[in-house]
Enzyme design. Structure first.
Site, mmCIF file in Angstrom:
data_model
loop_
_atom_site.group_PDB
_atom_site.id
_atom_site.type_symbol
_atom_site.label_atom_id
_atom_site.label_comp_id
_atom_site.label_asym_id
_atom_site.label_seq_id
_atom_site.Cartn_x
_atom_site.Cartn_y
_atom_site.Cartn_z
ATOM 1 N N ILE A 1 0.863 -1.189 0.000
ATOM 2 C CA ILE A 1 0.000 0.000 0.000
ATOM 3 C C ILE A 1 0.895 1.233 0.000
ATOM 4 O O ILE A 1 1.807 1.354 0.829
ATOM 5 C CB ILE A 1 -1.029 0.002 1.151
ATOM 6 C CG1 ILE A 1 -1.876 1.269 1.085
ATOM 7 C CG2 ILE A 1 -0.386 -0.173 2.520
ATOM 8 C CD1 ILE A 1 -3.256 1.123 1.641
ATOM 9 N N PHE B 1 9.217 4.872 0.959
ATOM 10 C CA PHE B 1 9.115 4.031 2.165
ATOM 11 C C PHE B 1 8.071 2.924 2.009
ATOM 12 O O PHE B 1 7.418 2.559 2.992
ATOM 13 C CB PHE B 1 8.734 4.874 3.399
ATOM 14 C CG PHE B 1 9.674 5.983 3.769
ATOM 15 C CD1 PHE B 1 11.032 5.890 3.524
ATOM 16 C CD2 PHE B 1 9.190 7.121 4.406
ATOM 17 C CE1 PHE B 1 11.894 6.924 3.883
ATOM 18 C CE2 PHE B 1 10.036 8.155 4.786
ATOM 19 C CZ PHE B 1 11.393 8.055 4.516
ATOM 20 N N ILE B 2 7.880 2.405 0.814
ATOM 21 C CA ILE B 2 6.791 1.440 0.628
ATOM 22 C C ILE B 2 7.248 0.004 0.922
ATOM 23 O O ILE B 2 8.114 -0.547 0.241
ATOM 24 C CB ILE B 2 6.179 1.556 -0.794
ATOM 25 C CG1 ILE B 2 5.767 3.021 -1.060
ATOM 26 C CG2 ILE B 2 5.000 0.599 -0.963
ATOM 27 C CD1 ILE B 2 4.874 3.664 0.009
ATOM 28 N N GLU C 1 -5.026 -1.718 11.210
ATOM 29 C CA GLU C 1 -3.609 -1.500 10.907
ATOM 30 C C GLU C 1 -2.810 -1.223 12.175
ATOM 31 O O GLU C 1 -1.688 -1.684 12.343
ATOM 32 C CB GLU C 1 -3.468 -0.333 9.924
ATOM 33 C CG GLU C 1 -4.020 -0.698 8.559
ATOM 34 C CD GLU C 1 -4.200 0.498 7.631
ATOM 35 O OE1 GLU C 1 -4.992 0.375 6.701
ATOM 36 O OE2 GLU C 1 -3.556 1.535 7.855
ATOM 37 N N LEU D 1 21.026 -6.470 29.527
ATOM 38 C CA LEU D 1 21.295 -7.655 30.363
ATOM 39 C C LEU D 1 22.173 -8.678 29.638
ATOM 40 O O LEU D 1 22.703 -9.589 30.260
ATOM 41 C CB LEU D 1 19.974 -8.304 30.804
ATOM 42 C CG LEU D 1 19.185 -7.508 31.858
ATOM 43 C CD1 LEU D 1 17.817 -8.126 32.090
ATOM 44 C CD2 LEU D 1 19.950 -7.416 33.184
ATOM 45 N N GLY E 1 24.896 -7.654 28.149
ATOM 46 C CA GLY E 1 26.241 -7.078 28.101
ATOM 47 C C GLY E 1 26.690 -6.908 26.659
ATOM 48 O O GLY E 1 25.861 -6.687 25.758
ATOM 49 N N GLU F 1 3.411 10.008 17.862
ATOM 50 C CA GLU F 1 2.905 11.363 18.155
ATOM 51 C C GLU F 1 1.509 11.516 17.535
ATOM 52 O O GLU F 1 0.599 12.068 18.167
ATOM 53 C CB GLU F 1 3.860 12.428 17.597
ATOM 54 C CG GLU F 1 5.210 12.504 18.298
ATOM 55 C CD GLU F 1 6.130 11.325 17.999
ATOM 56 O OE1 GLU F 1 6.088 10.826 16.862
ATOM 57 O OE2 GLU F 1 6.876 10.901 18.897
HETATM 58 C C1 LIG Z 1 10.434 0.909 7.293
HETATM 59 C C2 LIG Z 1 9.253 1.738 6.908
HETATM 60 C C3 LIG Z 1 8.181 1.134 6.245
HETATM 61 C C4 LIG Z 1 7.101 1.914 5.826
HETATM 62 N N1 LIG Z 1 6.092 1.329 5.106
HETATM 63 C C5 LIG Z 1 5.150 2.114 4.525
HETATM 64 C C6 LIG Z 1 4.188 1.566 3.616
HETATM 65 O O1 LIG Z 1 4.162 0.364 3.355
HETATM 66 N N2 LIG Z 1 3.313 2.411 3.023
HETATM 67 C C7 LIG Z 1 3.307 3.738 3.278
HETATM 68 O O2 LIG Z 1 2.485 4.434 2.694
HETATM 69 N N3 LIG Z 1 4.180 4.303 4.154
HETATM 70 C C8 LIG Z 1 5.114 3.513 4.775
HETATM 71 N N4 LIG Z 1 6.027 4.076 5.643
HETATM 72 C C9 LIG Z 1 5.986 5.506 5.899
HETATM 73 C C10 LIG Z 1 5.547 5.857 7.305
HETATM 74 O O3 LIG Z 1 4.188 5.565 7.493
HETATM 75 C C11 LIG Z 1 5.886 7.342 7.527
HETATM 76 O O4 LIG Z 1 7.303 7.406 7.604
HETATM 77 C C12 LIG Z 1 5.271 7.901 8.787
HETATM 78 O O5 LIG Z 1 3.867 7.993 8.656
HETATM 79 C C13 LIG Z 1 5.825 9.289 9.141
HETATM 80 O O6 LIG Z 1 5.820 10.141 8.047
HETATM 81 P P1 LIG Z 1 7.164 10.962 7.682
HETATM 82 O O7 LIG Z 1 8.262 9.949 7.590
HETATM 83 O O8 LIG Z 1 6.903 11.796 6.499
HETATM 84 O O9 LIG Z 1 7.451 11.842 8.939
HETATM 85 P P2 LIG Z 1 6.890 13.325 9.207
HETATM 86 O O10 LIG Z 1 5.426 13.345 8.970
HETATM 87 O O11 LIG Z 1 7.741 14.280 8.476
HETATM 88 O O12 LIG Z 1 7.157 13.465 10.758
HETATM 89 C C14 LIG Z 1 8.409 13.931 11.322
HETATM 90 C C15 LIG Z 1 8.211 14.069 12.830
HETATM 91 O O13 LIG Z 1 7.210 15.072 13.083
HETATM 92 C C16 LIG Z 1 6.203 14.525 13.912
HETATM 93 N N5 LIG Z 1 4.916 15.136 13.563
HETATM 94 C C17 LIG Z 1 4.337 15.236 12.348
HETATM 95 N N6 LIG Z 1 3.146 15.825 12.427
HETATM 96 C C18 LIG Z 1 2.950 16.107 13.730
HETATM 97 C C19 LIG Z 1 1.906 16.731 14.480
HETATM 98 N N7 LIG Z 1 0.791 17.165 13.882
HETATM 99 N N8 LIG Z 1 2.052 16.849 15.818
HETATM 100 C C20 LIG Z 1 3.173 16.392 16.434
HETATM 101 N N9 LIG Z 1 4.186 15.800 15.791
HETATM 102 C C21 LIG Z 1 4.078 15.654 14.462
HETATM 103 C C22 LIG Z 1 6.213 13.042 13.636
HETATM 104 O O14 LIG Z 1 5.624 12.320 14.701
HETATM 105 C C23 LIG Z 1 7.697 12.785 13.503
HETATM 106 O O15 LIG Z 1 8.275 12.651 14.774
HETATM 107 C C24 LIG Z 1 7.084 3.294 6.112
HETATM 108 C C25 LIG Z 1 8.139 3.882 6.810
HETATM 109 C C26 LIG Z 1 9.216 3.130 7.193
HETATM 110 C C27 LIG Z 1 10.357 3.800 7.910
#
Ligand SMILES: Cc1cc2nc3c(=O)[nH]c(=O)nc-3n(C[C@H](O)[C@H](O)[C@H](O)COP(=O)(O)OP(=O)(O)OC[C@H]3O[C@@H](n4cnc5c(N)ncnc54)[C@H](O)[C@@H]3O)c2cc1C
Length: 368
Positions: A112, A145-146, A233, A328, A330, A358
């Site tokens: 997705i 990041f998919i 999810e 634990l 080490g 968050e």
């Molecule tokens: C290994 C991996 C697998 C993934 N798989 C998928 C997938 O299959 N499909 C898919 O669509 N996506 C996938 N993702 C993406 C993932 O869902 C996003 O990385 C995640 O939703 C955060 O979005 P961002 O990375 O753009 O971070 P950002 O949205 O840029 O967030 C950066 C920081 O700001 C904080 N933040 C953002 N908005 C707010 C707010 N309103 N209030 C407080 N704090 C906030 C966040 O919590 C975070 O700490 C994957 C990511 C990883 C790392």
């Protein structure tokens, strides 16, 4: 029985190859097809569409087995409990007949694609555009990041069908990638953990998708569809968390019973006992909460806020437990040959994907 079967299958068929998949940074198709043949794909889909007619409880048994045997990079939970349900809940009969049996056999691997370089937490900022051209959509944009991004050949793409309408102009399109012109996979991204799971960039350049591949009867339903699937999810990630917590404790208890220091076993130190007593207590609280959420979910009573609590609390706990368990061990805990080291790397992302913790707190706070 399903858990035992899954555990046996994974131990015999996946564990022996797992190091190879970790190095290759992806699984092979054969493992997916074997999992399909063993009945581990689409267990909760109806039998008429090639599934096993189960519920999320069955998916949970499978995803817990995946974590308990330590093959967390096998992306079947997302395929089973996220991708397939979108097709079941919103697909037409024709779409279900076309895709679900192949998802159940492993011929199709699901993904997705919501996240984009400029839109993660704030999904309303999605720029991928699906423009209608006769009985097709012209799809343009990129995703990042998919999960399963290198192997997937059935990808649910979040796209704007009417950018003027914001969330109400968002739709879900199912992209069949085999032989599709205008579809490109980018890099298999270099992650700190979950190495054996392929995580990719995807590009759509004038990719023509039949309008028959729209999920749901009308355009503009995408956001509502995404929101409805959130509890499951989030629960899925909570399930992965509690299962890893249990494994981390099990391997650590074994380790401290063997390891000696100052003429005693590490388990004999009161600090070790107190630490493990605390962690075991929290793991037990987590298990009871998770099981309650699963029971509520299968009878239709799990709300998004509670599922968000499970996701945020359980994944925070996961990172804490794994960190304390590594301590634990080490120095051996820092060595990749010990399972706790991999758990430490694999756990971290759980607080980020599926909606960051968050964002979970925002959702919970909204309902106060
Ligand atoms: C290994 C991996 C697998 C993934 N798989 C998928 C997938 O299959 N499909 C898919 O669509 N996506 C996938 N993702 C993406 C993932 O869902 C996003 O990385 C995640 O939703 C955060 O979005 P961002 O990375 O753009 O971070 P950002 O949205 O840029 O967030 C950066 C920081 O700001 C904080 N933040 C953002 N908005 C707010 C707010 N309103 N209030 C407080 N704090 C906030 C966040 O919590 C975070 O700490 C994957 C990511 C990883 C790392």
């Amino acid at each position: 029985m399903l858990y035992d079967m899954a555990n046996r299958f994974l131990s015999e068929e996946i564990v022996p190859h797992y190091e190879r998949f970790e190095k290759a940074e992806m699984f092979d198709r054969e493992s997916w097809e074997k999992a399909g043949a063993a009945g581990l794909l689409c267990a909760s889909m109806p039998e008429e569409y090639g599934g096993a007619g189960g519920t999320f409880a069955h998916e949970s048994a499978i995803l817990e087995a995946v974590s308990h045997v330590g093959v967390d990079g096998f992306g079947i939970a997302l395929h089973n409990a996220i991708v397939a349900p979108y097709i079941l809940h919103y697909g037409t009969d024709e779409q279900k007949k076309r895709w679900l049996p192949k998802l159940a056999s492993g011929e199709l691997i699901g993904a997705i694609a919501m996240t984009e370089p400029g839109a993660g937490s704030d999904l309303q900022g999605v720029k991928t555009r699906a423009e209608k051209a006769g009985n097709q959509y012209r799809l343009n944009g990129s995703k990042t990041f998919i999960t399963n991004g290198q192997l997937a050949n059935l990808i649910i793409v979040v796209a704007k069908t009417d950018p003027e309408k914001g969330a109400k102009g968002t739709s879900l399109l199912v992209v069949e990638t085999d032989g599709a012109d205008g579809f490109e996979r980018g890099r298999n991204l270099d992650k700190i953990g979950l190495k054996s799971n392929d995580t990719s960039e995807l590009f759509f350049n004038d990719l023509m998708v039949p309008t028959a591949n729209l999920l749901g009867e009308d355009e503009g339903q995408g956001f509502a569809q995404l929101m409805q699937q959130l509890p499951q999810e989030r629960l899925l990630i909570a399930g992965q968390a509690i299962a890893m917590i249990e494994r981390a404790l099990a391997v650590t208890i074994d380790y401290v019973k063997e390891r000696k220091a100052f003429g005693a076993k590490v388990i004999d130190f009161q600090n070790t006992q107190f630490k493990l007593a605390e962690l075991k207590t929290e793991a037990t609280i987590g298990r009871v909460f998770y099981n309650d959420c699963v029971s509520r979910h299968i009878t239709g009573g799990l709300d998004t806020a509670t599922a968000s609590m499970a996701k945020y609390w359980m994944t925070d706990l996961q990172c804490k437990v794994v960190d304390e368990c590594l301590q634990l061990h080490g120095g051996y805990g820092y060595m990749n040959e010990y399972p706790i080291a991999r758990m430490y790397r694999d756990a971290r992302v759980q607080r980020i994907y599926g909606g960051t913790n968050e964002i979970m707190k925002l959702v919970i706070a909204r309902g106060l």
